[in-house]
Design a protein around this motif. Sequence first.
Motif, short mmCIF file in Angstrom:
data_model
loop_
_atom_site.label_atom_id
_atom_site.label_comp_id
_atom_site.label_asym_id
_atom_site.label_seq_id
_atom_site.Cartn_x
_atom_site.Cartn_y
_atom_site.Cartn_z
N VAL A 62 53.79 -6.09 -25.44
CA VAL A 62 53.78 -6.79 -24.16
C VAL A 62 54.27 -8.22 -24.36
O VAL A 62 53.72 -8.99 -25.16
N HIS A 63 55.32 -8.55 -23.65
CA HIS A 63 55.94 -9.88 -23.66
C HIS A 63 54.89 -10.93 -23.27
O HIS A 63 53.99 -10.64 -22.48
N LYS A 69 47.07 -10.04 -14.65
CA LYS A 69 46.73 -9.09 -13.57
C LYS A 69 47.82 -8.01 -13.42
O LYS A 69 47.57 -6.97 -12.83
N ASP A 70 49.01 -8.26 -13.97
CA ASP A 70 50.06 -7.24 -13.92
C ASP A 70 49.95 -6.23 -15.06
O ASP A 70 50.41 -5.10 -14.94
N VAL A 71 49.40 -6.64 -16.18
CA VAL A 71 49.37 -5.74 -17.34
C VAL A 71 47.96 -5.35 -17.77
O VAL A 71 47.81 -4.43 -18.56
N GLY A 72 46.97 -6.04 -17.25
CA GLY A 72 45.60 -5.73 -17.63
C GLY A 72 45.29 -6.20 -19.03
O GLY A 72 46.11 -6.84 -19.68
N GLU A 73 44.11 -5.89 -19.46
CA GLU A 73 43.68 -6.26 -20.81
C GLU A 73 44.40 -5.37 -21.82
O GLU A 73 44.58 -4.17 -21.58
N LEU A 74 44.80 -5.94 -22.91
CA LEU A 74 45.53 -5.19 -23.91
C LEU A 74 44.57 -4.54 -24.91
O LEU A 74 43.73 -5.21 -25.49
N ASP A 75 44.70 -3.24 -25.08
CA ASP A 75 43.80 -2.48 -25.93
C ASP A 75 44.50 -2.21 -27.27
O ASP A 75 45.50 -1.51 -27.32
N THR A 114 45.97 -9.92 -30.36
CA THR A 114 45.73 -8.47 -30.32
C THR A 114 46.92 -7.71 -30.91
O THR A 114 46.75 -6.74 -31.65
N GLN A 115 48.13 -8.18 -30.59
CA GLN A 115 49.32 -7.46 -31.06
C GLN A 115 49.55 -7.69 -32.56
O GLN A 115 50.04 -6.80 -33.25
#
Length: 266
Positions: A62-63, A69-75, A114-115
């Motif tokens: 994810v950039h 709010k467009d991508v949500g929380e990153l899991d 996260t990434q």
Amino acid sequence: MYVDSHCHIHLRELAKRQDEVLRNMAANQVSHALCVTISLADFPAALALAERIDTIHSTVGVHPNPDPKDVGELDMEKLVELASHPKVVAIGETGLDYYRVKPRQKWQMDRFRTQIRASRACGKPLVIHTRQAAEDTIKILQEEGAGLDKGGFGGVMHCFSETMPIARAALDMGFYISFSGVLTYPASKDLRSIARLIPLDRILIETDSPWLSPQAFRGKTNEPAYVVEVAKQLAMVKGMPVSRIARHTSENYFRLFGIADNTHSS
Ligand SMILES: [Zn+2]
Ligand SMILES: [Zn+2]
């Protein structure tokens, strides 16, 4: 043969004329391209292309720009699972971008961390985007142990347009430096001086298409075939034949992303 280490041919106008884009690549000896994901919503399109074409690979990530709010929380676990596909060779593009959002927003930094953790967990390198945030980007990469020196899997600073100290910090962590069409712009004198100093075994070339057309094609939609312009500029900057630039940047690409070179050409 040339390799485009960063493009978005699964997006926008390029997606609509994908077969033509692939034909233009072949006609210009551009053998491979990395299709870079900017959100999980566009990942299926990138992966579908990579599954269809042997010499196209994809990333997952994810950039830094899209709003939470467009991508949500990153899991992280979900990312690692998506990255386990054999045609997915990297995590990204991720990083920090203070051009469009206020600096040091927690959500942007958390998403980046996260990434990096996903990269360490799946053993695949990172594709890093940084804009007006170079110091913080390097700091977080160091803190999260993204570099080869810390047991990470390294990666690439894509569309590099920072200073030599930033390049050095990235090189010290085992990262590669990727140059785009920006290198061909008349105003990019400083960037060309930096490119001259980057070791040949750590350079990649890219288009970042459909954006950032090189000088020769300015005003037109960029596409992977135009990566040849970046190679030509680099050859001029380094005072060596373009064939040498092509060979090294291709070898670097295969090494970083663990891709088998099945073109059997020099
Ligand atoms: Zn980018
Ligand atoms: Zn990009």
